[in-house]
Write a protein that holds these residues in place. Structure first.
Motif, PDB file in Angstrom:
ATOM      1  N   VAL B 115      56.586  38.640  41.705  1.00 29.99           N
ATOM      2  CA  VAL B 115      55.199  38.664  41.226  1.00 29.99           C
ATOM      3  C   VAL B 115      54.406  39.736  41.972  1.00 29.99           C
ATOM      4  CG1 VAL B 115      53.055  37.373  41.080  1.00 29.99           C
ATOM      5  CG2 VAL B 115      55.245  36.242  40.611  1.00 29.99           C
ATOM      6  N   GLN B 116      53.797  40.596  41.230  1.00 33.32           N
ATOM      7  CA  GLN B 116      52.881  41.586  41.798  1.00 33.32           C
ATOM      8  C   GLN B 116      51.463  41.040  41.605  1.00 33.32           C
ATOM      9  OE1 GLN B 116      54.073  44.801  43.159  1.00 33.32           O
ATOM     10  NE2 GLN B 116      55.811  43.387  43.160  1.00 33.32           N
ATOM     11  N   SER B 143      41.925  32.358  40.915  1.00 35.03           N
ATOM     12  CA  SER B 143      41.361  32.404  39.566  1.00 35.03           C
ATOM     13  C   SER B 143      41.923  31.243  38.757  1.00 35.03           C
ATOM     14  CB  SER B 143      41.697  33.724  38.889  1.00 35.03           C
ATOM     15  OG  SER B 143      43.076  33.771  38.605  1.00 35.03           O
ATOM     16  N   ARG B 144      41.196  30.865  37.759  1.00 35.30           N
ATOM     17  CA  ARG B 144      41.614  29.698  36.975  1.00 35.30           C
ATOM     18  C   ARG B 144      42.970  29.950  36.293  1.00 35.30           C
ATOM     19  NH1 ARG B 144      38.426  25.726  36.445  1.00 35.30           N
ATOM     20  NH2 ARG B 144      36.539  26.947  36.799  1.00 35.30           N
ATOM     21  N   ILE B 145      43.125  31.180  35.807  1.00 38.76           N
ATOM     22  CA  ILE B 145      44.386  31.508  35.134  1.00 38.76           C
ATOM     23  C   ILE B 145      45.562  31.368  36.105  1.00 38.76           C
ATOM     24  CG2 ILE B 145      45.690  33.407  34.073  1.00 38.76           C
ATOM     25  CD1 ILE B 145      43.012  34.420  32.927  1.00 38.76           C
ATOM     26  N   LEU B 146      45.359  31.883  37.312  1.00 39.99           N
ATOM     27  CA  LEU B 146      46.417  31.835  38.322  1.00 39.99           C
ATOM     28  C   LEU B 146      46.732  30.398  38.743  1.00 39.99           C
ATOM     29  CD1 LEU B 146      47.927  34.210  39.519  1.00 39.99           C
ATOM     30  CD2 LEU B 146      46.354  34.164  41.476  1.00 39.99           C
ATOM     31  N   ALA B 147      45.652  29.635  38.924  1.00 36.61           N
ATOM     32  CA  ALA B 147      45.845  28.243  39.347  1.00 36.61           C
ATOM     33  C   ALA B 147      46.619  27.470  38.285  1.00 36.61           C
ATOM     34  CB  ALA B 147      44.488  27.591  39.605  1.00 36.61           C
ATOM     35  N   ASP B 148      46.262  27.736  37.015  1.00 34.22           N
ATOM     36  CA  ASP B 148      46.990  27.049  35.943  1.00 34.22           C
ATOM     37  C   ASP B 148      48.458  27.486  35.913  1.00 34.22           C
ATOM     38  OD1 ASP B 148      44.674  25.765  35.223  1.00 34.22           O
ATOM     39  OD2 ASP B 148      44.192  27.103  33.551  1.00 34.22           O
ATOM     40  N   ARG B 149      48.665  28.789  36.148  1.00 35.21           N
ATOM     41  CA  ARG B 149      50.034  29.312  36.057  1.00 35.21           C
ATOM     42  C   ARG B 149      50.919  28.724  37.151  1.00 35.21           C
ATOM     43  NH1 ARG B 149      50.118  35.530  36.481  1.00 35.21           N
ATOM     44  NH2 ARG B 149      49.130  35.326  34.458  1.00 35.21           N
ATOM     45  N   TRP B 150      50.414  28.636  38.377  1.00 38.21           N
ATOM     46  CA  TRP B 150      51.240  28.197  39.508  1.00 38.21           C
ATOM     47  C   TRP B 150      50.923  26.771  39.951  1.00 38.21           C
ATOM     48  CZ3 TRP B 150      54.836  31.407  39.115  1.00 38.21           C
ATOM     49  CH2 TRP B 150      54.616  32.779  38.954  1.00 38.21           C
ATOM     50  N   GLU B 188      37.063  42.134  34.618  1.00 40.83           N
ATOM     51  CA  GLU B 188      38.215  41.746  33.797  1.00 40.83           C
ATOM     52  C   GLU B 188      39.458  41.669  34.677  1.00 40.83           C
ATOM     53  OE1 GLU B 188      37.662  41.105  30.623  1.00 40.83           O
ATOM     54  OE2 GLU B 188      35.578  41.765  30.741  1.00 40.83           O
ATOM     55  N   GLY B 189      39.607  42.634  35.593  1.00 39.15           N
ATOM     56  CA  GLY B 189      40.796  42.697  36.437  1.00 39.15           C
ATOM     57  C   GLY B 189      40.899  41.532  37.396  1.00 39.15           C
ATOM     58  N   ALA B 190      39.735  40.961  37.751  1.00 43.22           N
ATOM     59  CA  ALA B 190      39.744  39.855  38.711  1.00 43.22           C
ATOM     60  C   ALA B 190      40.135  38.536  38.075  1.00 43.22           C
ATOM     61  CB  ALA B 190      38.356  39.727  39.359  1.00 43.22           C
ATOM     62  N   SER B 191      40.253  38.510  36.767  1.00 43.94           N
ATOM     63  CA  SER B 191      40.465  37.229  36.082  1.00 43.94           C
ATOM     64  C   SER B 191      41.816  36.602  36.418  1.00 43.94           C
ATOM     65  CB  SER B 191      40.346  37.426  34.573  1.00 43.94           C
ATOM     66  OG  SER B 191      41.362  38.299  34.119  1.00 43.94           O
ATOM     67  N   THR B 192      42.748  37.418  36.903  1.00 41.48           N
ATOM     68  CA  THR B 192      44.056  36.860  37.294  1.00 41.48           C
ATOM     69  C   THR B 192      44.305  37.058  38.782  1.00 41.48           C
ATOM     70  OG1 THR B 192      45.128  38.945  36.716  1.00 41.48           O
ATOM     71  CG2 THR B 192      45.096  37.220  35.025  1.00 41.48           C
ATOM     72  N   GLY B 193      43.223  37.217  39.552  1.00 42.32           N
ATOM     73  CA  GLY B 193      43.390  37.563  40.957  1.00 42.32           C
ATOM     74  C   GLY B 193      43.206  36.413  41.918  1.00 42.32           C
TER      75      GLY B 193
END
Lengths: 216, 371
Positions: B115-116, B143-150, B188-193
């Motif tokens: 994962v990068q 980020s919410r997206i990251l938290a959901d992913r992992w 936008e870039g921070a949405s998965t950070g």
């Protein structure tokens, strides 16, 4: 004191003819005057002129007192006359005492004196049992006696009554007339009526004929 | 028998007393008039408060999406100074300012070397914008997206390693997830950070400034001079959200809402309703006049009756309207001044109408025979 109308002429706006054409009459304090005549003859108009509620196009209304002819200043027909109408002109939701007190309060400017006088006048018209009853709860004859008591309480020397028994049955009419012509106060009374029995109770009777006052 | 010819004994207090007793004894007509005024006023006030509430809610959504953020970036390949960015917070109209850098793919997550991970570093005032308390330098915001992913949640431990050993631009080591937020608010870039805190010194890619709406244009104009390290250094300033998409001026929207005149309308309705009632009761006015109550006394009676009835109706209506609006989802903004303003305008207009109408002089004979 006498209330005198001299050669009074009145034409209503948009009317083709004068309703009064030189009408003259007078009433003394302590005297009762009946004015009769057919509908539309000008009886109520003459009463309105005597009471200062209608301004005549010509002629005059005077209050004459003793030796002086005419009284100037604040003494105008409006201020020496009290009214009794055919319809029930009262504050319907207010008590009989309240209704009479308003007139007495104008006269005395003191609530205690006004209350005392109002109670005296209600007693004179035999309504002392109903002083606190709202007038809407009284019968037609009782209401008309409240109105007479109110006229008495005003202390004004003349009472002008426009068909005062027009909505009452014969017995009640008699009783109201008994009260009206026997107030015990030296007031002059002018009554406009269609009822011959009512006219018969008055000291003087006149008729309106062709806009003029003629004796009966 | 004593005869009285004048009307000078009637006093103002007699008129006031008559007015109050007439209202008190007024029965169905007074109740009906008050009920109509209460109903009209309550509906009007509730309508305006609901309309205002929609604007307030819309503004909250707008701000939550970053609508009050301005971003300054260097106009060339250079950078801005993080300490200069921090000083912007002292400018009048600035709520807060913070530096923010987005390093795409700058870190690897321990245990997931494939994962990068994008890392967002920002100075401390960002935590207030994100409504986070007690964040330290060893914490991260996922980020919410990251938290959901992992499947991360508050309290999860995340190990960060540099993805490029020759470019260690981000903090590394074990970090605690202190909060999960929608970081798209920042970019936008921070949405998965993963967001970490950095000191307010050194170069930075961007300076975020949260502003009060009234100062927005002035601050946009002033920012280049405040942030440029040299007079000739270009600084680009732009709103976080594109103009025209979410651009809105809630203060203007609120001030120009169509329902802002409901107080005026309620006052006019109350005043004219009472005027109609006065006309229906013209026989009473004539009656008082025929008994010798002077015209001024009659005016005072009519005025007193009208004011007592209509003002009480307006006041109760406004209170009921506020309560109804509250029951139907009015949020916690201060409505007292709005309701008070409506009541003030309504009462002022109503009293003017009632007073003017009360000046009417009855034709005594006709009004009394007309009953």
């Amino acid at each position: 004191m006498r209330l005198v109308a001299s050669d009074v002429r009145v034409r209503y706006p948009r009317a083709r003819h004068e309703v009064l054409r030189g009408a003259s009459c007078e009433v003394l304090q302590g005297q009762s005057l009946a004015i009769v005549g057919p509908s539309g003859s000008g009886k109520s108009t003459l009463l309105g002129v005597l009471g200062g509620l209608i301004s005549p196009d010509a002629g005059q209304v005077e209050i004459q007192d003793g030796h002086a002819r005419g009284i100037s200043g604040n003494v105008r027909p409006r201020n020496v006359t009290a009214w009794v109408f055919q319809t029930m002109n009262v504050l319907a939701e207010r008590s009989a005492l309240d209704n009479v007190m308003v007139a007495a309060l104008v006269r005395f400017g003191n609530r205690e004196a006004a209350r005392e006088e109002a109670l005296r006048c209600l007693d004179a018209v035999e309504l002392s049992e109903h002083t606190l009853v709202p007038t809407r709860a009284l019968s037609g004859g009782q209401v008309q006696r409240v109105v007479i008591a109110r006229a008495m309480a005003s202390g004004r020397p003349f009472i002008l009554a426009d068909e005062p028994t027009g909505q009452l049955d014969r017995a009640t009419s008699q009783r109201v007339m008994d009260v009206l012509v026997n107030t015990g106060d030296p007031v002059g009374i002018v009554i406009v009526t269609h009822d011959p029995d009512v006219a018969e109770r008055c000291d003087v009777r006149v008729r309106i004929d062709d806009g003029r006052v003629v004796p009966l | 028998m004593r005869h009285t010819h004048g009307t000078e004994r009637w006093r103002a207090r007699d008129s006031i007393n008559e007015a109050l007793v007439n209202v008190y004894r007024g029965g169905a007509i007074m109740v009906a008039v008050i009920a109509i005024i209460v109903g009209v006023t309550a509906a009007a006030v509730a309508g305006d408060l609901t309309a205002g509430n929609r604007i307030v809610a819309s503004e909250a959504t707008y701000i939550a999406a970053g609508g009050d953020l301005i971003i300054a970036r260097p106009g060339n390949d250079g950078s801005l100074d993080a300490s200069a960015c921090a000083r912007v917070s002292t400018v009048n109209g600035v709520i807060r300012s913070f530096s923010l850098d987005v390093e795409v793919g700058a870190a690897a997550i321990a245990g997931r070397p494939e994962v990068q991970q994008t890392v967002v570093t920002a100075t401390l005032p960002v935590v207030d914008l994100l409504h986070i308390s007690n964040m330290t330098a060893t914490d991260v915001v996922a980020s919410r997206i990251l938290a959901d992913r992992w499947s991360w949640q508050v309290g999860s431990i995340v190990g960060l390693e540099p993805s490029d050993i020759e470019r260690p631009v981000v903090p590394t080591g074990l970090r605690t997830v202190v909060a999960v937020r929608d970081l798209e608010l920042l970019s936008e870039g921070a949405s998965t950070g993963l967001l970490t805190i950095r000191p307010a010194v050194g170069p930075t890619q961007s300076c975020f400034v949260q502003v009060q709406r009234a100062y927005r244009d002035d601050i946009i104009a002033a920012l280049p001079a405040l942030l440029a390290e040299r007079a000739d250094q270009p600084v680009q300033v732009a709103p976080r959200l594109p103009e025209g998409r979410f651009a809105q001026n809630s203060a203007h929207d609120f001030d120009s809402r169509p329902t802002r005149f409901v107080g005026l309308g309620a006052g006019v309705v109350a005043g004219f309703l009472w005027t109609v009632v006065m006309w229906m009761r013209r026989g009473r006015a004539a009656l008082y006049a025929s008994l010798g109550v002077p015209w001024s006394g009659g005016v005072l009676i009519r005025w007193g009756e009208g004011v007592v009835v209509t003002v009480s109706g307006l006041a109760w209506g406004a209170i009921l309207g506020a309560v109804l609006a509250k029951m139907h989802g009015l949020e916690g903004w201060d409505v007292t001044s709005i309701v008070a303003g409506h009541v003030f305008v309504a009462v002022a207009v109503d009293v003017i109408v009632v007073v003017v109408a009360a000046l009417w002089k009855p034709a005594i004979l006709f009004a009394l025979k007309d009953r």
